[in-house]
Design a protein around this motif. Structure first.
Motif, PDB file in Angstrom:
ATOM      1  N   LEU A 162      -3.044  10.456   6.819  1.00  0.00           N
ATOM      2  CA  LEU A 162      -2.103  10.241   5.726  1.00  0.00           C
ATOM      3  C   LEU A 162      -1.825   8.756   5.502  1.00  0.00           C
ATOM      4  CD1 LEU A 162       0.450  13.141   6.311  1.00  0.00           C
ATOM      5  CD2 LEU A 162      -1.348  12.980   4.574  1.00  0.00           C
ATOM      6  N   GLU A 163      -1.916   7.962   6.554  1.00  0.00           N
ATOM      7  CA  GLU A 163      -1.709   6.517   6.429  1.00  0.00           C
ATOM      8  C   GLU A 163      -2.774   5.912   5.519  1.00  0.00           C
ATOM      9  OE1 GLU A 163       0.728   3.622   6.887  1.00  0.00           O
ATOM     10  OE2 GLU A 163       1.286   5.587   7.606  1.00  0.00           O
ATOM     11  N   ARG A 164      -3.923   6.545   5.458  1.00  0.00           N
ATOM     12  CA  ARG A 164      -5.030   6.078   4.604  1.00  0.00           C
ATOM     13  C   ARG A 164      -4.619   6.088   3.132  1.00  0.00           C
ATOM     14  NH1 ARG A 164      -9.203   4.230   2.302  1.00  0.00           N
ATOM     15  NH2 ARG A 164     -11.189   5.290   2.138  1.00  0.00           N
ATOM     16  N   LEU A 165      -3.649   6.913   2.756  1.00  0.00           N
ATOM     17  CA  LEU A 165      -3.189   6.943   1.362  1.00  0.00           C
ATOM     18  C   LEU A 165      -2.666   5.581   0.913  1.00  0.00           C
ATOM     19  CD1 LEU A 165      -1.338  10.373   1.232  1.00  0.00           C
ATOM     20  CD2 LEU A 165      -3.473   9.766   0.082  1.00  0.00           C
ATOM     21  N   GLY A 166      -2.161   4.790   1.842  1.00  0.00           N
ATOM     22  CA  GLY A 166      -1.672   3.458   1.511  1.00  0.00           C
ATOM     23  C   GLY A 166      -2.771   2.550   0.975  1.00  0.00           C
ATOM     24  N   ASP A 167      -4.030   2.856   1.310  1.00  0.00           N
ATOM     25  CA  ASP A 167      -5.149   2.047   0.816  1.00  0.00           C
ATOM     26  C   ASP A 167      -5.321   2.172  -0.696  1.00  0.00           C
ATOM     27  OD1 ASP A 167      -5.597   1.343   3.434  1.00  0.00           O
ATOM     28  OD2 ASP A 167      -7.308   2.688   3.696  1.00  0.00           O
ATOM     29  N   ALA A 168      -4.888   3.269  -1.254  1.00  0.00           N
ATOM     30  CA  ALA A 168      -5.057   3.470  -2.701  1.00  0.00           C
ATOM     31  C   ALA A 168      -4.277   2.432  -3.499  1.00  0.00           C
ATOM     32  CB  ALA A 168      -4.613   4.880  -3.101  1.00  0.00           C
ATOM     33  N   GLY A 169      -3.189   1.943  -2.964  1.00  0.00           N
ATOM     34  CA  GLY A 169      -2.379   0.956  -3.667  1.00  0.00           C
ATOM     35  C   GLY A 169      -3.032  -0.407  -3.757  1.00  0.00           C
ATOM     36  N   HIS A 170      -4.055  -0.638  -2.951  1.00  0.00           N
ATOM     37  CA  HIS A 170      -4.743  -1.926  -2.952  1.00  0.00           C
ATOM     38  C   HIS A 170      -6.034  -1.879  -3.747  1.00  0.00           C
ATOM     39  CE1 HIS A 170      -1.864  -3.131   0.054  1.00  0.00           C
ATOM     40  NE2 HIS A 170      -2.186  -2.074   0.758  1.00  0.00           N
ATOM     41  N   LEU A 171      -6.325  -0.729  -4.334  1.00  0.00           N
ATOM     42  CA  LEU A 171      -7.562  -0.546  -5.095  1.00  0.00           C
ATOM     43  C   LEU A 171      -7.232  -0.298  -6.561  1.00  0.00           C
ATOM     44  CD1 LEU A 171      -9.270   1.981  -2.665  1.00  0.00           C
ATOM     45  CD2 LEU A 171      -9.791  -0.457  -2.873  1.00  0.00           C
ATOM     46  N   GLY A 172      -8.189  -0.566  -7.406  1.00  0.00           N
ATOM     47  CA  GLY A 172      -8.056  -0.181  -8.807  1.00  0.00           C
ATOM     48  C   GLY A 172      -8.124   1.335  -8.900  1.00  0.00           C
ATOM     49  N   THR A 173      -7.747   1.866 -10.026  1.00  0.00           N
ATOM     50  CA  THR A 173      -7.706   3.324 -10.170  1.00  0.00           C
ATOM     51  C   THR A 173      -9.066   3.969  -9.935  1.00  0.00           C
ATOM     52  OG1 THR A 173      -7.974   3.053 -12.557  1.00  0.00           O
ATOM     53  CG2 THR A 173      -5.732   3.361 -11.732  1.00  0.00           C
ATOM     54  N   ASP A 174     -10.151   3.243 -10.197  1.00  0.00           N
ATOM     55  CA  ASP A 174     -11.467   3.833  -9.967  1.00  0.00           C
ATOM     56  C   ASP A 174     -11.750   4.025  -8.478  1.00  0.00           C
ATOM     57  OD1 ASP A 174     -11.552   1.075  -9.618  1.00  0.00           O
ATOM     58  OD2 ASP A 174     -13.623   0.883 -10.298  1.00  0.00           O
ATOM     59  N   GLY A 175     -11.011   3.385  -7.603  1.00  0.00           N
ATOM     60  CA  GLY A 175     -11.192   3.550  -6.166  1.00  0.00           C
ATOM     61  C   GLY A 175     -10.306   4.617  -5.553  1.00  0.00           C
TER      62      GLY A 175
END
Length: 90
Positions: free
Chosen positions: A41-54
């Motif tokens: 679940l901590e991996r979800l935090g990575d989405a905030g550092h990526l563009g929406t395509d990531g």
């Protein structure tokens, strides 16, 4: 009054933040008490550092990790499943 052509020649004006630029999602994640699940679940935090395509890759990775955690629960040795009830046919 018509627009000033000299001002337009300088380039587009800054219209604020780019909506497609990465931005922290700041979604709170409450610990579950299971270290493996919490790490996934901590991996979800990575989405905030990526563009929406990531985002899709992150969400698929988290989904895969959670599915694996659930599958591991089924594989644990434990008490056997209850036997189906006996059905007497006459």
């Amino acid at each position: 009054m018509p627009p000033d052509p000299a001002a337009e020649a300088d380039g587009p004006r800054d219209s604020g933040p780019d909506p497609a630029a990465p931005a922290p999602l700041d979604v709170p994640r409450t610990p579950t008490g299971d270290a493996g699940v919490d790490a996934v679940l901590e991996r979800l935090g990575d989405a905030g550092h990526l563009g929406t395509d990531g985002h899709v890759a992150v969400y698929e990775d988290v989904h895969r990790g959670l599915r694996d955690a659930l599958t591991a629960l089924d594989a644990r040795p434990g008490s056997p499943a209850p036997a189906p009830p006996y059905r007497h046919r006459s």
